[in-house]
Structure formats: structure tokens, C-alpha cells
Design a protein around this motif. Structure first.
Motif, mmCIF file in Angstrom:
data_model
loop_
_atom_site.group_PDB
_atom_site.id
_atom_site.type_symbol
_atom_site.label_atom_id
_atom_site.label_comp_id
_atom_site.label_asym_id
_atom_site.label_seq_id
_atom_site.Cartn_x
_atom_site.Cartn_y
_atom_site.Cartn_z
ATOM 1 N N CYS A 1 -3.988 7.619 3.803
ATOM 2 C CA CYS A 1 -3.812 6.381 3.909
ATOM 3 C C CYS A 1 -2.157 6.046 4.348
ATOM 4 O O CYS A 1 -2.065 5.614 5.530
ATOM 5 C CB CYS A 1 -3.620 5.893 2.554
ATOM 6 N N SER A 2 -1.277 6.104 3.497
ATOM 7 C CA SER A 2 0.233 5.901 3.774
ATOM 8 C C SER A 2 0.844 4.771 4.487
ATOM 9 O O SER A 2 1.588 4.550 5.067
ATOM 10 C CB SER A 2 0.661 7.111 4.892
ATOM 11 N N PHE A 3 -0.123 3.480 3.843
ATOM 12 C CA PHE A 3 0.253 2.371 4.320
ATOM 13 C C PHE A 3 1.627 2.157 3.754
ATOM 14 O O PHE A 3 2.320 1.241 4.352
ATOM 15 C CB PHE A 3 -0.889 1.083 3.779
ATOM 16 N N CYS A 4 1.855 2.450 2.494
ATOM 17 C CA CYS A 4 2.934 2.204 1.666
ATOM 18 C C CYS A 4 4.358 2.648 2.532
ATOM 19 O O CYS A 4 4.998 2.137 2.576
ATOM 20 C CB CYS A 4 2.908 2.814 0.131
ATOM 21 N N ALA B 1 1.369 -3.948 0.851
ATOM 22 C CA ALA B 1 0.697 -3.182 1.902
ATOM 23 C C ALA B 1 -0.500 -2.397 1.105
ATOM 24 O O ALA B 1 -1.212 -2.073 1.911
ATOM 25 C CB ALA B 1 1.496 -2.402 2.796
ATOM 26 N N CYS B 2 -0.514 -2.127 -0.101
ATOM 27 C CA CYS B 2 -1.455 -1.185 -0.609
ATOM 28 C C CYS B 2 -2.809 -1.749 -0.780
ATOM 29 O O CYS B 2 -2.963 -2.919 -1.411
ATOM 30 C CB CYS B 2 -0.870 -0.659 -1.946
ATOM 31 N N PRO B 3 -3.893 -1.195 0.144
ATOM 32 C CA PRO B 3 -5.190 -1.990 0.162
ATOM 33 C C PRO B 3 -5.849 -1.633 -1.530
ATOM 34 O O PRO B 3 -6.771 -2.241 -1.567
ATOM 35 C CB PRO B 3 -5.739 -1.034 1.086
ATOM 36 N N SER B 4 -5.274 -0.621 -2.266
ATOM 37 C CA SER B 4 -5.919 -0.365 -3.457
ATOM 38 C C SER B 4 -5.169 -1.037 -4.885
ATOM 39 O O SER B 4 -5.750 -0.647 -5.909
ATOM 40 C CB SER B 4 -6.223 1.102 -3.564
ATOM 41 N N ASN B 5 -4.206 -1.605 -4.645
ATOM 42 C CA ASN B 5 -3.463 -2.126 -5.762
ATOM 43 C C ASN B 5 -2.923 -1.229 -6.731
ATOM 44 O O ASN B 5 -2.941 -1.242 -7.656
ATOM 45 C CB ASN B 5 -4.251 -3.440 -6.660
ATOM 46 N N ALA B 6 -2.489 -0.012 -6.075
ATOM 47 C CA ALA B 6 -2.219 1.306 -6.718
ATOM 48 C C ALA B 6 -0.651 0.943 -7.111
ATOM 49 O O ALA B 6 -0.113 1.918 -8.033
ATOM 50 C CB ALA B 6 -2.108 2.449 -6.035
ATOM 51 N N ILE B 7 0.143 -0.034 -6.616
ATOM 52 C CA ILE B 7 1.707 -0.006 -6.727
ATOM 53 C C ILE B 7 2.030 -1.176 -7.677
ATOM 54 O O ILE B 7 1.483 -2.256 -7.102
ATOM 55 C CB ILE B 7 2.224 0.261 -5.122
ATOM 56 N N LYS C 1 -6.530 5.065 -8.324
ATOM 57 C CA LYS C 1 -6.777 3.847 -7.286
ATOM 58 C C LYS C 1 -6.406 4.284 -5.914
ATOM 59 O O LYS C 1 -7.146 4.111 -5.056
ATOM 60 C CB LYS C 1 -5.947 2.630 -7.664
ATOM 61 N N CYS C 2 -5.205 5.152 -5.634
ATOM 62 C CA CYS C 2 -4.869 5.610 -4.583
ATOM 63 C C CYS C 2 -5.863 6.637 -4.082
ATOM 64 O O CYS C 2 -6.288 6.583 -2.818
ATOM 65 C CB CYS C 2 -3.294 6.307 -4.602
ATOM 66 N N MET C 3 -6.244 7.451 -4.775
ATOM 67 C CA MET C 3 -7.282 8.644 -4.557
ATOM 68 C C MET C 3 -8.502 7.841 -4.045
ATOM 69 O O MET C 3 -9.177 8.151 -3.091
ATOM 70 C CB MET C 3 -7.460 9.401 -5.716
HETATM 71 S S1 SF4 Z 1 -1.184 6.009 0.007
HETATM 72 FE FE1 SF4 Z 1 0.109 4.027 -0.680
HETATM 73 S S2 SF4 Z 1 -0.758 2.168 0.512
HETATM 74 FE FE2 SF4 Z 1 -2.415 3.829 0.440
HETATM 75 S S3 SF4 Z 1 -3.615 3.619 -1.524
HETATM 76 FE FE3 SF4 Z 1 -1.818 5.263 -2.020
HETATM 77 S S4 SF4 Z 1 -0.159 3.907 -2.971
HETATM 78 FE FE4 SF4 Z 1 -1.809 2.352 -1.850
#
Ligand code: SF4
Ligand code: SF4
Length: 462
Positions: A404-407, A355-361, A391-393
Motif C-alpha cells: 500500500c504505502s499511501f501513508c 490518506a489511509c484507505p483502511s482507517n488504520a492510523i 486493518k492495514c493488512m
Molecule cells: S500501508 Fe499505511 S496507508 Fe496503507 S493501509 Fe497500511 S497504514 Fe494505511
């Protein structure tokens, strides 16, 4: 009664009732796994109103080390290196800080009538949610301690009363927890003070800054000081505050409002609990994101487990919480770290990664003892999954500073406190059940922010 809005905010037409859910479990092979067990009896009993979390696989641990391998060489983190603080000094992060790029490029999402989650009323609620934070402690979110409602360390560390004599440590814990709950904390636990989680150096506002309530962040007015408390803390009170399920399921300003409200509640309650301790003659320091790492403290206080996405997952609210903590010299009975299958579930789930749009996870199957992000904002030394804060920022920036909070929305542990959630915990506790639980989560349409959720938010009957 299950909320009728459940059907509206799943983003799909399918609304299983309890009977259908049990059938689905059976069809998925789960019936045989729980058949004859107390869990099956629980499911079949047509139980009434949900009252408390149900975790048949919960383990209580003596030490946090029983849950996570922590290196003997573990080094305390410098607060300056947290991704929020880097917005003050690091050119790599600063241009992306809280919507800077978006503002410059005109991308910031002003109210857009007709776009669910981005309308004028959504925008108005977003800023209303953040209002307490703005007024009470605008710089804590960025890491500045001793500011706004978290300030006055001098007074909090020097109470004017003699210490009240509790009968024993258990009684002290009982009263403090009840007080914190009364004053607004949804979850409360008590951990021993563990210096590993205190930032080695704090990144402070220059004391010459008088207007700490200004929304204009003084970029060049931060400095480092040694991370040393004015007294020796004995206990840390960890508190979690639930974020609104319905708002988080919506996009844009509405989910930002849920996060903002959490940030507004944190300093208010933290300050009040510190005051309660002061009134009893005990030293106390109220903190939010500042001063020390909230997640390991919350784990030691038994509030939940660390997850793939890097956030705390609680039994009752999943990752849908914000955290605050109070350091005190009051000695209390400590809670114990608990595990209820989060790490094992995370190994296979990876819904937040997708779900993470920035590949931060991380997408790795196994957690790692050293950071996998290459970022100074990831402090190595604990075996876990490392989230890439940079990446998240950047993604927050792309979203125009609305967060964001998609995760969080994607996470199967993010549920209302309902009977379905309890049954899912039965699955999560069993190796073969974890894939089933993930599949059921998808089948029920959980895990996505939807326009429908934004409309349902405002249609909810109050
Ligand atoms: S808030 Fe969660 S889903 Fe959004 S960019 Fe950060 S880690 Fe990814
Ligand atoms: S979405 Fe899945 S993998 Fe990610 S934190 Fe939640 S349970 Fe773990």
C-alpha cells in the motif's frame, strides 16, 4: 541540481523554483519567523549543492525515555502476535494474509496494459525488486528468524577468530559504521542492547522444514521458542535502507517494487555486516523484521523518531526506509536518540490518517500510553500513536498483495534530500510553522500517488 523529474511526480502543474518557494514562505508569514536568522541567511544565500541534513531544532537525548514515556509495567511482545506472524495461525488475520482473499476472489491485479503502475513492465519490476528477498530469506518478512540469509546463528555466534582489539569503543564504532555503510546501509547507528525490544518468545519455523526458500509458506510449521540469544548481546547495529522516491510515488506494482527492493537489500547487507564482525572475532546475529522490534532500536541508535503512522521517520529520508539490525557482543560507543520535531508536527499534520484507505492510523491529537486499536498486534506501554495492523493488512489484501504505502507517500517528511526539505525543517521546528509547512506541502502537490508518477518513473533519464 534539482531533479527535473520533481516537476513530473508532484501530480500537478505547479513547479516552484527556489525563489518562488522563499516568496511563498514570506507570503505565508514564515518570512518574518526566519527573517534575520541564520536560516533566512541560509535560504537567501542561493546555496549550492545540498550536502547534509540541516536541522536547527534537533535535540540529542541521553535516553529514549526522554522522548517517550515508557511504562514501568511494559511487557515484551510475543512475536507470535505481530500481524505478519498471525497470518500463520490466527483465523482473524490469516484469510486476509498477503492477498489470500484477493486471490480467491480473482481480484489480484494481474498486469493491466495501459494502467500506470499496473502494466507488464511494472509487474516485472515488482517481482524483480522482491527477487533477492525471495531467494535469500523468503520467510523473514513473515517473522521467521534464522532462515535464509539471516540463518546460521550457530556459526555467527561462534566465530573462529580471536576478538580483534580495537583501541577503544569509539574506534570500534567508527570501523563498524564505516563497514556497514560501505556494505550498503544508507544510515547506521549503534544502540545499547535493550531487552525490552526483544520478542519474549520467537515464532520459529519448524527445523524439520528443509526447503525454506519455497514460496509456499508452511502454515502449520511454526512454533514458539524462548527469546534468548546464544550469547549476551552488548550492542545492536541499526541500519536503514532508503526506498526509491519515484517508485513509491507511483501506484500498484511500482511502489511494491520499492518495498521489495528494500526487503531484498536488508538480508544481504545484514548478513555481510555480521560476517565482518565474525571475521574480527565477534559474535553477531543478523536480523530483519524478526527477533526484536526494529523501530525502538533504531530510535535508540539515533536514526529517527516514531511517528503517528507508527513508522520511523529519519531526518534524511523521512519514513521512506526499511530497517535491519545486528546483535553483537562487540562493545562500542553508542549513539544517542535524537528528536527534530516529528511528534509535535504529527499532532497537527494527520496527512497519513487522511490518506489511509483502511482507517488504520489514529486521528487522536495526542499520543496514548495504551493501545487504542484493541488489537493484540499493538503492544501497549509506550506513549505513542498506535497503528492498527489488522486493518492495514486487510488493505494490503484488497490491493492484491502489492502492498500500500499511501501513508509514506502522504507524509511531508517523505522528500528527496534537497534544499526545500531543509527549509521545511526550519518550519517544522517552530509551532506556528507546522501548519504552514503542511499547507505548503499540499500547495506543492506532494503526498499523493499519481499515474503521472508511474509514467515519470520510466521516463527518468539514466
Ligand atoms: S500501508 Fe499505511 S496507508 Fe496503507 S493501509 Fe497500511 S497504514 Fe494505511
Ligand atoms: S503524515 Fe503527518 S501525521 Fe503522519 S507521520 Fe507524517 S508527519 Fe506525522
Amino acid at each position: 541540481m534539482e531533479s527535473s523529474s520533481d516537476s513530473n511526480d508532484r501530480g500537478g502543474p505547479y513547479k516552484p523554483n527556489r525563489r518562488e518557494f522563499i516568496k511563498l514562505m514570506a507570503a505565508a508569514g514564515a518570512g518574518s519567523l526566519v527573517g534575520g536568522s541564520s536560516q533566512a541567511a541560509y535560504a537567501a544565500s542561493g546555496m549550492g549543492t545540498h550536502t547534509k541534513p540541516f536541522s536547527p531544532f534537533k535535540k540529542v537525548h541521553a535516553e529514549i525515555e526522554e522522548m517517550y514515556a515508557i511504562s514501568r509495567d511494559y511487557q515484551r511482545m510475543r512475536q507470535k502476535n505481530t500481524v505478519f506472524n498471525r497470518g500463520f495461525w490466527d483465523k482473524k488475520v490469516r484469510p486476509n494474509f498477503l492477498g489470500n482473499v484477493a486471490k480467491k476472489s480473482g481480484m489480484i491485479p494481474f498486469p493491466q496494459e495501459g494502467t500506470p503502475g499496473y502494466s507488464k513492465v511494472d509487474w516485472a519490476l515488482h517481482w524483480a525488486g522482491w527477487a533477492g528477498h525471495r531467494a535469500g530469506t523468503p520467510l523473514m518478512g513473515a517473522g521467521a528468524r534464522n532462515t535464509g540469509n539471516y540463518d546460521d546463528w550457530e556459526r555467527h555466534a561462534n566465530p573462529k577468530f580471536e576478538p580483534y582489539a580495537f583501541k577503544d569503543r569509539a574506534e570500534a564504532a567508527k570501523y563498524v559504521k564505516r563497514a556497514a555503510n560501505f556494505l550498503g546501509a544508507d544510515l547506521v547507528g549503534i544502540a545499547p542492547y535493550d531487552a525490552r525490544w526483544t520478542y519474549s518468545k520467537w515464532f520459529d519455523l519448524d527445523p524439520s522444514i528443509e526447503d525454506t526458500k519455497s514460496l509456499e509458506i508452511p502454515w502449520d510449521k511454526m512454533k514458539e521458542v524462548e527469546g534468548v540469544f546464544p550469547f549476551e548481546p552488548k550492542s545492536v547495529i541499526a541500519m536503514a535502507f532508503e526506498m526509491d522516491y519515484d517508485a513509491l510515488k507511483a501506484p500498484g506494482f511500482l511502489s511494491g517494487a520499492a518495498a521489495g527492493l528494500g526487503y531484498s537489500i536488508m538480508p544481504e547487507v545484514s548478513f555481510k555486516v555480521a560476517d565482518f564482525l565474525n571475521n574480527l572475532g565477534y559474535k553477531s546475529i543478523p536480523t530483519g523484521n524478526d527477533t526484536g522490534m526494529s523501530i525502538p532500536i533504531a530510535i535508540q541508535a539515533g536514526l529517527g523518531e516514531c511517528s503517528r503512522m507508527g513508522m520511523l521517520i529519519t531526518e534524511k529520508y523521512g519514513p521512506r526506509v526499511r530497517l535491519a539490525k545486528i546483535y553483537t557482543d562487540l562493545e562500542m560507543e553508542f549513539d544517542k536518540p535524537v528528536s527534530f520535531g516529528v511528534e509535535e508536527f504529527c499532532k497537527r499534520c494527520k496527512k497519513c490518517t487522511e490518506a489511509c484507505p483502511s482507517n488504520a492510523i489514529s486521528i487522536d491529537d495526542e499520543p496514548s500510553a495504551t493501545s487504542t486499536t484493541g488489537s493484540i498486534s499493538s503492544n501497549s506501554g509506550v506513549k505513542k500513536w498506535y497503528q492498527d495492523g489488522e486493518k492495514c493488512m486487510l488493505q494490503w489484501d484488497r490491493n492484491g498483495g502489492t502492498g500500500c504505502s499511501f501513508c509514506i507517500t502522504a507524509c511531508p517528511f517523505n522528500k528527496r534530500d534537497t534544499w526545500i526539505h531543509d527549509l521545511a525543517k526550519v518550519l517544522v521546528g517552530m509551532p506556528v510553522g507546522r501548519d504552514i509547512a503542511r499547507q505548503l506541502d499540499d500547495a506543492f502537490g506532494y503526498g499523493k500517488k499519481t499515474d503521472q508518477a508511474a509514467r515519470a518513473f520510466w521516463d527518468k533519464e539514466v
